[in-house]
Design a protein around this motif. Structure first.
Motif, PDB file in Angstrom:
ATOM      1  N   SER A   1       0.812  -1.332  -0.153  1.00  0.00           N
ATOM      2  CA  SER A   1      -0.349   0.065  -0.293  1.00  0.00           C
ATOM      3  C   SER A   1       1.126   1.081   0.318  1.00  0.00           C
ATOM      4  CB  SER A   1      -0.600   0.102   1.078  1.00  0.00           C
ATOM      5  OG  SER A   1      -0.298  -0.405   2.236  1.00  0.00           O
ATOM      6  N   ASP A   2       1.555   1.019   0.695  1.00  0.00           N
ATOM      7  CA  ASP A   2       2.652   2.685   0.998  1.00  0.00           C
ATOM      8  C   ASP A   2       3.941   2.912   0.383  1.00  0.00           C
ATOM      9  OD1 ASP A   2       3.751   5.362   1.933  1.00  0.00           O
ATOM     10  OD2 ASP A   2       3.411   4.426   3.766  1.00  0.00           O
ATOM     11  N   THR A   3       3.517   3.675  -1.246  1.00  0.00           N
ATOM     12  CA  THR A   3       5.054   3.024  -2.222  1.00  0.00           C
ATOM     13  C   THR A   3       5.989   4.245  -1.607  1.00  0.00           C
ATOM     14  OG1 THR A   3       3.542   3.527  -3.326  1.00  0.00           O
ATOM     15  CG2 THR A   3       3.067   1.458  -3.561  1.00  0.00           C
ATOM     16  N   ARG A   4       5.298   5.694  -0.622  1.00  0.00           N
ATOM     17  CA  ARG A   4       6.183   6.584  -1.304  1.00  0.00           C
ATOM     18  C   ARG A   4       7.900   6.418  -0.994  1.00  0.00           C
ATOM     19  NH1 ARG A   4       3.707   9.779   4.681  1.00  0.00           N
ATOM     20  NH2 ARG A   4       3.889   7.323   5.245  1.00  0.00           N
ATOM     21  N   ASP A   5       8.121   5.061  -0.243  1.00  0.00           N
ATOM     22  CA  ASP A   5       9.749   4.904   0.062  1.00  0.00           C
ATOM     23  C   ASP A   5      10.244   4.122  -1.812  1.00  0.00           C
ATOM     24  OD1 ASP A   5       9.959   5.807   2.355  1.00  0.00           O
ATOM     25  OD2 ASP A   5       9.753   3.975   3.355  1.00  0.00           O
ATOM     26  N   PRO A   6       9.903   3.101  -1.649  1.00  0.00           N
ATOM     27  CA  PRO A   6      10.288   2.576  -3.251  1.00  0.00           C
ATOM     28  C   PRO A   6      10.165   3.928  -4.271  1.00  0.00           C
ATOM     29  CG  PRO A   6       8.615   1.654  -2.702  1.00  0.00           C
ATOM     30  CD  PRO A   6       8.390   2.279  -1.385  1.00  0.00           C
ATOM     31  N   ARG A   7       9.110   4.356  -4.112  1.00  0.00           N
ATOM     32  CA  ARG A   7       9.199   6.171  -5.216  1.00  0.00           C
ATOM     33  C   ARG A   7      10.170   7.057  -5.273  1.00  0.00           C
ATOM     34  NH1 ARG A   7       3.552   8.422  -5.005  1.00  0.00           N
ATOM     35  NH2 ARG A   7       3.454   7.601  -3.067  1.00  0.00           N
ATOM     36  N   LEU A   8      10.979   6.645  -3.899  1.00  0.00           N
ATOM     37  CA  LEU A   8      11.564   7.578  -3.631  1.00  0.00           C
ATOM     38  C   LEU A   8      13.182   7.458  -4.163  1.00  0.00           C
ATOM     39  CD1 LEU A   8      12.752  10.376  -1.966  1.00  0.00           C
ATOM     40  CD2 LEU A   8      13.259   9.202  -0.239  1.00  0.00           C
ATOM     41  N   TYR A   9      13.177   6.025  -3.694  1.00  0.00           N
ATOM     42  CA  TYR A   9      14.374   5.537  -4.355  1.00  0.00           C
ATOM     43  C   TYR A   9      14.044   5.614  -5.754  1.00  0.00           C
ATOM     44  CZ  TYR A   9      15.550   3.493  -0.037  1.00  0.00           C
ATOM     45  OH  TYR A   9      16.395   3.584   1.604  1.00  0.00           O
ATOM     46  N   ALA A  10      13.272   4.742  -6.389  1.00  0.00           N
ATOM     47  CA  ALA A  10      12.941   5.343  -7.752  1.00  0.00           C
ATOM     48  C   ALA A  10      13.708   6.250  -8.593  1.00  0.00           C
ATOM     49  CB  ALA A  10      11.647   5.000  -8.484  1.00  0.00           C
ATOM     50  N   ILE A  11      12.954   7.722  -7.931  1.00  0.00           N
ATOM     51  CA  ILE A  11      12.916   9.225  -8.487  1.00  0.00           C
ATOM     52  C   ILE A  11      14.829   8.962  -8.084  1.00  0.00           C
ATOM     53  CG2 ILE A  11      13.265  11.593  -7.683  1.00  0.00           C
ATOM     54  CD1 ILE A  11      10.681  10.962  -7.102  1.00  0.00           C
ATOM     55  N   LEU A  12      15.510   8.469  -6.725  1.00  0.00           N
ATOM     56  CA  LEU A  12      16.884   8.938  -6.488  1.00  0.00           C
ATOM     57  C   LEU A  12      17.865   8.408  -8.210  1.00  0.00           C
ATOM     58  CD1 LEU A  12      17.061   7.988  -3.243  1.00  0.00           C
ATOM     59  CD2 LEU A  12      17.879  10.895  -4.509  1.00  0.00           C
ATOM     60  N   VAL A  13      17.457   7.019  -8.188  1.00  0.00           N
ATOM     61  CA  VAL A  13      17.815   6.250  -9.509  1.00  0.00           C
ATOM     62  C   VAL A  13      17.690   6.525 -10.425  1.00  0.00           C
ATOM     63  CG1 VAL A  13      18.270   3.789 -10.014  1.00  0.00           C
ATOM     64  CG2 VAL A  13      18.046   4.056  -7.809  1.00  0.00           C
ATOM     65  N   GLY A  14      17.035   7.562 -11.123  1.00  0.00           N
ATOM     66  CA  GLY A  14      16.371   7.471 -12.170  1.00  0.00           C
ATOM     67  C   GLY A  14      17.422   8.759 -12.252  1.00  0.00           C
ATOM     68  N   PHE A  15      17.291   9.437 -11.491  1.00  0.00           N
ATOM     69  CA  PHE A  15      18.234  10.916 -11.550  1.00  0.00           C
ATOM     70  C   PHE A  15      19.702  10.549 -11.501  1.00  0.00           C
ATOM     71  CE2 PHE A  15      21.070  13.894  -9.399  1.00  0.00           C
ATOM     72  CZ  PHE A  15      20.313  15.563 -10.401  1.00  0.00           C
ATOM     73  N   LEU A  16      20.148   9.735 -11.353  1.00  0.00           N
ATOM     74  CA  LEU A  16      21.842   9.259 -11.626  1.00  0.00           C
ATOM     75  C   LEU A  16      21.532   8.378 -12.987  1.00  0.00           C
ATOM     76  CD1 LEU A  16      22.245   8.165  -7.523  1.00  0.00           C
ATOM     77  CD2 LEU A  16      23.246  10.113  -8.637  1.00  0.00           C
ATOM     78  N   LEU A  17      21.064   7.893 -12.882  1.00  0.00           N
ATOM     79  CA  LEU A  17      21.129   7.464 -13.994  1.00  0.00           C
ATOM     80  C   LEU A  17      20.537   8.400 -15.577  1.00  0.00           C
ATOM     81  CD1 LEU A  17      19.190   3.760 -13.755  1.00  0.00           C
ATOM     82  CD2 LEU A  17      21.580   4.271 -13.965  1.00  0.00           C
ATOM     83  N   ALA A  18      19.749   9.015 -15.175  1.00  0.00           N
ATOM     84  CA  ALA A  18      19.417  10.032 -16.655  1.00  0.00           C
ATOM     85  C   ALA A  18      21.119  10.898 -15.894  1.00  0.00           C
ATOM     86  CB  ALA A  18      18.718  11.035 -16.345  1.00  0.00           C
ATOM     87  N   PHE A  19      21.297  11.886 -15.016  1.00  0.00           N
ATOM     88  CA  PHE A  19      22.442  12.278 -15.188  1.00  0.00           C
ATOM     89  C   PHE A  19      23.815  11.766 -16.160  1.00  0.00           C
ATOM     90  CE2 PHE A  19      26.632  13.504 -13.884  1.00  0.00           C
ATOM     91  CZ  PHE A  19      26.730  14.989 -12.968  1.00  0.00           C
ATOM     92  N   ARG A  20      23.904  10.374 -16.453  1.00  0.00           N
ATOM     93  CA  ARG A  20      25.381   9.111 -16.517  1.00  0.00           C
ATOM     94  C   ARG A  20      24.135   9.403 -18.385  1.00  0.00           C
ATOM     95  NH1 ARG A  20      25.499   7.525 -11.740  1.00  0.00           N
ATOM     96  NH2 ARG A  20      27.213   6.868 -10.958  1.00  0.00           N
ATOM     97  N   LEU A  21      23.736   9.036 -18.445  1.00  0.00           N
ATOM     98  CA  LEU A  21      22.507   9.323 -20.088  1.00  0.00           C
ATOM     99  C   LEU A  21      23.469  10.192 -20.562  1.00  0.00           C
ATOM    100  CD1 LEU A  21      21.793   7.984 -22.034  1.00  0.00           C
ATOM    101  CD2 LEU A  21      19.043   9.050 -21.071  1.00  0.00           C
ATOM    102  N   VAL A  22      22.629  12.183 -19.974  1.00  0.00           N
ATOM    103  CA  VAL A  22      23.154  13.518 -20.230  1.00  0.00           C
ATOM    104  C   VAL A  22      24.766  13.781 -20.365  1.00  0.00           C
ATOM    105  CG1 VAL A  22      22.656  16.034 -19.839  1.00  0.00           C
ATOM    106  CG2 VAL A  22      20.900  14.113 -19.946  1.00  0.00           C
ATOM    107  N   SER A  23      25.547  13.119 -19.502  1.00  0.00           N
ATOM    108  CA  SER A  23      26.828  13.019 -19.843  1.00  0.00           C
ATOM    109  C   SER A  23      27.269  12.730 -20.740  1.00  0.00           C
ATOM    110  CB  SER A  23      27.545  12.662 -18.336  1.00  0.00           C
ATOM    111  OG  SER A  23      26.960  13.749 -17.324  1.00  0.00           O
ATOM    112  N   TRP A  24      27.023  11.649 -20.877  1.00  0.00           N
ATOM    113  CA  TRP A  24      27.147  11.148 -22.785  1.00  0.00           C
ATOM    114  C   TRP A  24      27.666  11.727 -23.248  1.00  0.00           C
ATOM    115  CZ3 TRP A  24      24.286   8.117 -26.210  1.00  0.00           C
ATOM    116  CH2 TRP A  24      25.236   7.627 -27.027  1.00  0.00           C
ATOM    117  N   ALA A  25      25.700  12.012 -23.798  1.00  0.00           N
ATOM    118  CA  ALA A  25      25.327  12.305 -25.222  1.00  0.00           C
ATOM    119  C   ALA A  25      26.331  13.328 -24.833  1.00  0.00           C
ATOM    120  CB  ALA A  25      24.032  12.545 -24.597  1.00  0.00           C
ATOM    121  N   MET A  26      26.407  14.131 -23.905  1.00  0.00           N
ATOM    122  CA  MET A  26      27.344  16.030 -24.188  1.00  0.00           C
ATOM    123  C   MET A  26      28.595  14.766 -24.431  1.00  0.00           C
ATOM    124  SD  MET A  26      25.751  17.520 -20.823  1.00  0.00           S
ATOM    125  CE  MET A  26      26.898  19.299 -21.083  1.00  0.00           C
TER     126      MET A  26
END
Length: 207
Positions: free
Chosen positions: A167-192
């Motif tokens: 029911s309470d998905t707040r913690d996993p959603r927080l981790y999803a945001i953090l992991v998503g941001f860290l992977l997106a940062f790598r993707l943007v850095s690679w593209a640049m």
């Protein structure tokens, strides 16, 4: 400070603190009314946290302009594996008493266990090849390619956690945001980086 040979000592102490805390609670018989569930969730949470810490090193190096932070990445990654081993061992030995028939049934039938098992398995080659000797044997590029498995392990860990809670998905959603941001940062850095390389080659040809 980061270049000091003692710089890793406080990181070691802080990284071991959750395990010491867990051991202290066990010693004082203070593991709630469901000790197995508490230990499983506690070690699982810290596995995912250390995966996030590990992934955060590269972005922090660039954003803070502190290249020496790289010396802590392997240490944090090994602690992610350490807590992953505790998490998996609790399920394997304490919860299921090494009943491999039941364990295999869980892996095959329960998606969140399948995903958690996948995330743990992906960490094994990373831990095994974490030494300088393995970097030399494999070569830097192949070693780096292999250690991108940490991305898959982190994603699998987040999905495992999200599917686990009911029911309470707040913690996993927080981790999803953090992991998503860290992977997106790598993707943007690679593209640049690719864009810069293309521009340099085009400039060289024009000359």
């Amino acid at each position: 400070m980061l270049r000091s040979r003692w710089a890793k000592v406080p990181v070691w102490i802080l990284s071991l603190a959750p395990a010491v805390y867990l051991g202290w609670r066990a010693y004082n018989s203070d593991l709630t009314s469901n000790p197995i569930e508490y230990i499983t969730h506690f070690t699982g949470d810290w596995t995912l946290r250390f995966l996030v810490f590990t992934l955060a090193i590269s972005p922090l190096r660039k954003l803070l302009k502190l290249p020496d932070l790289i010396k802590f990445r392997r240490l944090l990654g090994l602690f992610a594996f350490f807590y992953g081993v505790l998490h998996f061992s609790t399920y394997l030995g304490v919860d299921k008493f090494f009943d491999f028939h039941e364990i295999w049934g869980d892996v095959a039938k329960r998606p969140y266990i399948t995903m958690g098992f996948t995330g743990f398995v992906l960490m094994i080659p990373l831990a095994v090849t974490s030494t300088v000797g393995w970097i030399r044997r494999m070569g830097g590029k192949r070693w780096q390619r292999l250690h991108r498995l940490v991305y898959g392990s982190a994603v699998a860990g987040v999905i495992h956690y999200y599917w686990l809670v009911k029911s309470d998905t707040r913690d996993p959603r927080l981790y999803a945001i953090l992991v998503g941001f860290l992977l997106a940062f790598r993707l943007v850095s690679w593209a640049m980086g690719q864009t810069r390389s293309t521009a340099v080659r085009a400039s060289a040809v024009a000359r």
